[in-house]
Design a protein around this motif. Structure first.
Motif, PDB file in Angstrom:
ATOM      1  N   PHE A 230      41.934  38.890  39.962  1.00 35.43           N
ATOM      2  CA  PHE A 230      40.869  37.917  39.695  1.00 35.43           C
ATOM      3  C   PHE A 230      39.919  38.394  38.597  1.00 35.43           C
ATOM      4  O   PHE A 230      39.367  37.580  37.856  1.00 35.43           O
ATOM      5  N   ILE A 231      39.743  39.707  38.465  1.00 40.40           N
ATOM      6  CA  ILE A 231      38.957  40.221  37.332  1.00 40.40           C
ATOM      7  C   ILE A 231      39.684  39.926  36.024  1.00 40.40           C
ATOM      8  O   ILE A 231      39.104  39.399  35.069  1.00 40.40           O
ATOM      9  N   GLN A 232      40.990  40.244  35.996  1.00 40.73           N
ATOM     10  CA  GLN A 232      41.759  40.036  34.767  1.00 40.73           C
ATOM     11  C   GLN A 232      41.914  38.548  34.449  1.00 40.73           C
ATOM     12  O   GLN A 232      41.908  38.155  33.282  1.00 40.73           O
ATOM     13  N   LEU A 233      42.028  37.732  35.478  1.00 40.41           N
ATOM     14  CA  LEU A 233      42.151  36.290  35.261  1.00 40.41           C
ATOM     15  C   LEU A 233      40.912  35.764  34.537  1.00 40.41           C
ATOM     16  O   LEU A 233      41.020  34.985  33.589  1.00 40.41           O
ATOM     17  N   GLU A 234      39.744  36.197  34.962  1.00 41.56           N
ATOM     18  CA  GLU A 234      38.528  35.711  34.311  1.00 41.56           C
ATOM     19  C   GLU A 234      38.389  36.260  32.896  1.00 41.56           C
ATOM     20  O   GLU A 234      38.025  35.538  31.976  1.00 41.56           O
ATOM     21  N   LEU A 235      38.682  37.551  32.735  1.00 42.03           N
ATOM     22  CA  LEU A 235      38.596  38.137  31.398  1.00 42.03           C
ATOM     23  C   LEU A 235      39.531  37.420  30.420  1.00 42.03           C
ATOM     24  O   LEU A 235      39.149  37.097  29.302  1.00 42.03           O
ATOM     25  N   LEU A 236      40.756  37.157  30.866  1.00 44.82           N
ATOM     26  CA  LEU A 236      41.732  36.487  30.002  1.00 44.82           C
ATOM     27  C   LEU A 236      41.344  35.034  29.760  1.00 44.82           C
ATOM     28  O   LEU A 236      41.609  34.484  28.683  1.00 44.82           O
ATOM     29  N   LYS A 237      40.727  34.404  30.766  1.00 45.95           N
ATOM     30  CA  LYS A 237      40.262  33.027  30.584  1.00 45.95           C
ATOM     31  C   LYS A 237      39.155  32.981  29.530  1.00 45.95           C
ATOM     32  O   LYS A 237      39.143  32.110  28.659  1.00 45.95           O
ATOM     33  N   LEU A 238      38.235  33.941  29.584  1.00 49.91           N
ATOM     34  CA  LEU A 238      37.176  34.022  28.574  1.00 49.91           C
ATOM     35  C   LEU A 238      37.780  34.237  27.186  1.00 49.91           C
ATOM     36  O   LEU A 238      37.344  33.643  26.196  1.00 49.91           O
ATOM     37  N   LYS A 239      38.785  35.104  27.137  1.00 49.16           N
ATOM     38  CA  LYS A 239      39.442  35.384  25.861  1.00 49.16           C
ATOM     39  C   LYS A 239      40.125  34.127  25.323  1.00 49.16           C
ATOM     40  O   LYS A 239      40.086  33.832  24.123  1.00 49.16           O
ATOM     41  N   LEU A 240      40.723  33.371  26.229  1.00 50.56           N
ATOM     42  CA  LEU A 240      41.401  32.125  25.867  1.00 50.56           C
ATOM     43  C   LEU A 240      40.405  31.116  25.309  1.00 50.56           C
ATOM     44  O   LEU A 240      40.670  30.436  24.315  1.00 50.56           O
ATOM     45  N   ILE A 241      39.241  31.030  25.966  1.00 53.48           N
ATOM     46  CA  ILE A 241      38.193  30.119  25.501  1.00 53.48           C
ATOM     47  C   ILE A 241      37.724  30.525  24.106  1.00 53.48           C
ATOM     48  O   ILE A 241      37.580  29.692  23.211  1.00 53.48           O
ATOM     49  N   ASN A 242      37.503  31.832  23.922  1.00 51.25           N
ATOM     50  CA  ASN A 242      37.064  32.324  22.615  1.00 51.25           C
ATOM     51  C   ASN A 242      38.102  32.038  21.537  1.00 51.25           C
ATOM     52  O   ASN A 242      37.775  31.672  20.408  1.00 51.25           O
TER      53      ASN A 242
END
Length: 702
Positions: A230-242
């Motif tokens: 869940f930590i990596q999911l959020e980090l990758l989601k933020l990266k995807l948004i960026n």
């Protein structure tokens, strides 16, 4: 989360309002769900039973089954104890309690079968067990009983109120009896099948009440995976948004500023690592999406010139750039080095810090808004509302870990027409596992080679008996025209003992290196900025031979002629800080040295730190050892992406492989379903939203 898991803890059997208040204050447990995730920190093996005839004091904790034949309270009020005789078919042993006498005296019964667990002691040629854990044989045979018994963290206040580890076990039994079949899954069946994971419910039951060591291992794996996923999911989601949604400015051109600097001003050949990183940055800034890149490079690897050349790319495309540093000293150092590198070029650069006079500030503000100013270097002063750019295209942030998320966000908003590109630089090597967790939303570039001609710093560890020999080494270096740092560990500037330690060291150095043959500077945090700058400038100009200082010189001082670093009481420093301090020398072409002076009594960790420093100059290798020695620290305090890192089971120093597994699993999910809209991903989305309640990041998932 199931509504049942959100139930207030006071409604659990065995708790009530009074105990609920203790659990809230002592362990931050407010709900059924928070008790469920109050994990054990170790386990007691209950697979083996002893008979009383087998007992002796050399045994570890033991477990016996039998019954009490006699129980009595002995002694005066202040020295009361509960004394009992416990027997089985092979013999008898004395059992004693000094606390909880009233409670035990009213609940423990003669003739009832008990399981007793504790440590055997020998006193006056007889054996006894003091303060054993105790439960009836009926309780022991409870269906949720495990051969490995969990041990939970508690507090002295909780222990005194009957909420020790044993009673927390009872509360967990009461809880799981009530919630079995009602614990929602938070991973997709595809992930569970692919990674051969236990279900969430089974993993939680086996973590608290493991049947055996093998299934406990699988339960821990499942729950560690969940934490990291869940930590990596959020980090990758933020990266995807960026990457996909946050528009940046396209810098398609490499023009006159960049080319002139590269051909005319660059005094040395770039390393292959610097060239590789510049290509990565150029590619990022040419896409029209916002760049968010972390640039890691060891001390002296040439990050600053890469940062400058990235700023010149922005200027070539009609944009401004800024560089923000955490301290005034470091900002001044950057301004001086950038100005020197840009000499002769039509690039206007200014410095903005807290000490810049009002009249100069007004000029800077005006030139910044008009676009006349190309590069602004500064501290937190750049964040002030009055600081307005004409068109900020690139923010370079040095030593990112010293800035908070909100501060970084304020810098991003300095351009009303879009979001500037972000280049975060750090000279603090971050182990890969930690970087994936703390900076997983950023792309990472690494400058992993030093400029040609740089010689590795030779590091020597000496004890105090080599002091006179050390003074001789200093004299030799000074005779060769070199300069010397001597650093003292002022842990806290307000501590008189530490301050006296620095002053005593300064006096000692003055005695050994008297004027007029030698000139000695002193720099510490209690000096005014003006005095600090004056002394540092004397050293930079070569007017003083020795600088006696605290860690204030850890960053921001670049003196190529300084070839010797002495670190006093080196055992009081962490590995990362030792490495940073050592990096103040070795900046010129001459061989440089670092002497680590310590006392004779070193802890095992201290010995390992000295050994590591003398064996390697590789900052990343040092950072890995440092992580294993100190652990990841308070991640929520150092982490900058805004992602709450709450690791109850995972050890970032040891679970690097699992971080990669979890990150790959999260990446696969987002590649397939970026917004988690598919039916099989609803458990993931529901849990993620629950975890982030009150936060803003997950609201971006539609």
């Amino acid at each position: 989360m199931s509504q049942l898991l959100q139930t207030s803890i006071e409604y659990l059997k065995g708790v009530g309002p009074k105990r609920a208040e203790l659990l809230k204050k002592g362990l931050n447990i407010h709900t059924f769900g928070e008790l469920m995730t109050h994990y054990p920190f170790r386990y007691v093996d209950k697979t083996k039973f002893y008979t009383i005839s087998e007992l002796h004091p050399d045994l570890p904790y033991i477990q016996i089954v039998g019954e009490f034949v006699h129980i009595e309270t002995i002694g005066a009020t202040r020295q009361k104890r509960l004394s009992a005789i416990f027997k089985d078919d092979t013999g008898r042993i004395q059992v004693v309690w000094f606390k909880g006498i009233k409670f035990l005296g009213s609940t423990v019964r003669v003739g009832v079968k008990y399981v007793l667990y504790g440590k055997v002691n020998a006193f006056n040629n007889s054996l006894s067990i003091v303060h054993p854990e105790l439960e009836t044989l009926v309780e022991y045979k409870n269906t949720l009983q495990s051969t490995l018994q969990a041990v939970y963290a508690s507090t002295e206040k909780l222990n005194n109120s009957g909420l020790n580890s044993k009673n927390i076990v009872k509360l967990q039994k009461n809880l799981f009896t009530q919630i079995i079949g009602k614990i929602p899954e938070n991973l997709s069946s595809d992930i569970i099948d692919r990674y051969k994971l236990l279900s969430r419910e089974k993993a939680l039951i086996q973590l608290h009440f493991p049947k055996n060591a093998e299934i406990l291992k699988r339960a821990i794996f499942r729950l560690k995976f969940e934490e990291l996923f869940f930590i990596q999911l959020e980090l990758l989601k933020l990266k995807l948004i960026n990457t996909n949604k946050t528009r940046g400015f396209a810098f398609p051109s490499i023009g006159d500023y960049f080319n002139h600097f590269y051909e005319q001003n660059l005094a040395f050949e770039l390393t292959n690592a610097q060239k590789r990183v510049l290509k990565e940055i150029r590619k990022d800034m040419g896409t029209g999406r916002q760049m968010n890149r972390l640039l890691q490079g060891d001390v002296g690897s040439g990050k600053t010139v890469v940062g400058l050349m990235s700023m010149l790319m922005a200027i070539d495309n009609g944009f401004q750039a800024c560089l923000m540093a955490p301290t005034e000293i470091l900002a001044q150092q950057h301004y001086a080095s950038l100005s020197e590198m840009l000499e002769g070029m039509p690039v206007k650069i200014s410095l903005l810090t807290g000490s810049v006079k009002v009249k100069e500030r007004r000029i800077i503000h005006k030139e910044l808004e008009s676009g006349e100013l190309h590069i602004l270097v500064g501290t937190h002063a750049l964040l002030e509302d009055k600081v307005k750019f004409h068109n900020l295209g690139l923010c370079v942030i040095d030593e990112q870990h010293r800035f908070g998320v909100a501060q970084r966000a304020r810098l991003w908003k300095k351009n009303s027409n879009g979001v500037p590109h972000i280049l975060v630089m750090t000279a603090t090597p971050i182990p890969r596992t930690l970087a994936m967790t703390l900076y997983g939303d950023l792309d990472v570039s690494v400058i992993d080679e030093l400029p040609p001609g740089r010689k590795p710093i030779e590091t020597i560890h000496w004890f105090e008996n080599k002091r006179e020999r050390l003074w001789g080494v200093l004299r030799e270096q000074i005779k060769l025209g070199r300069q010397v740092y001597i650093v003292y560990p002022l842990i806290d500037e307000s501590e008189k003992m530490d301050y006296a330690n620095l002053q005593a060291g300064f006096e000692d150095v003055l005695n050994k290196f008297p004027r007029p043959d030698y000139q000695v500077s002193i720099v510490h945090g209690q000096m005014t900025n003006e005095n600090k700058e004056f002394e540092m400038q004397r050293f930079v100009n070569g007017e003083t031979h020795i600088m006696v200082a605290t860690t204030v010189i850890e960053v921001g001082v670049n003196v190529p002629n300084a070839s010797l670093m002495v670190i006093e009481s080196a055992e009081r420093f962490g590995l990362s800080q030792l490495h940073q301090l050592r990096g103040r020398v070795g900046r010129g072409a001459e061989q440089s040295y670092c002497y680590l002076m310590t006392g004779y009594k070193l802890s095992d960790d201290g010995k390992l730190r000295m050994k590591t420093m003398t064996e390697t100059n590789d900052g990343f290798q040092i950072a890995e050892v440092d992580l294993k020695l100190r652990g990841p620290g308070d991640l929520s305090g150092t982490q900058q992406s805004g992602v709450p890192v709450n690791l109850k089971l995972t050890n970032l120093a040891k679970d690097g492989q699992m971080i990669e597994i979890a990150r790959n699993a999260a990446k696969d999910i987002l590649d397939k379903d970026p917004n988690l809209q598919l039916p099989e991903h609803q458990p993931i989305l529901a849990f993620a939203r629950e975890q982030q309640r009150g936060k803003t990041n997950w609201s971006r998932i539609s």
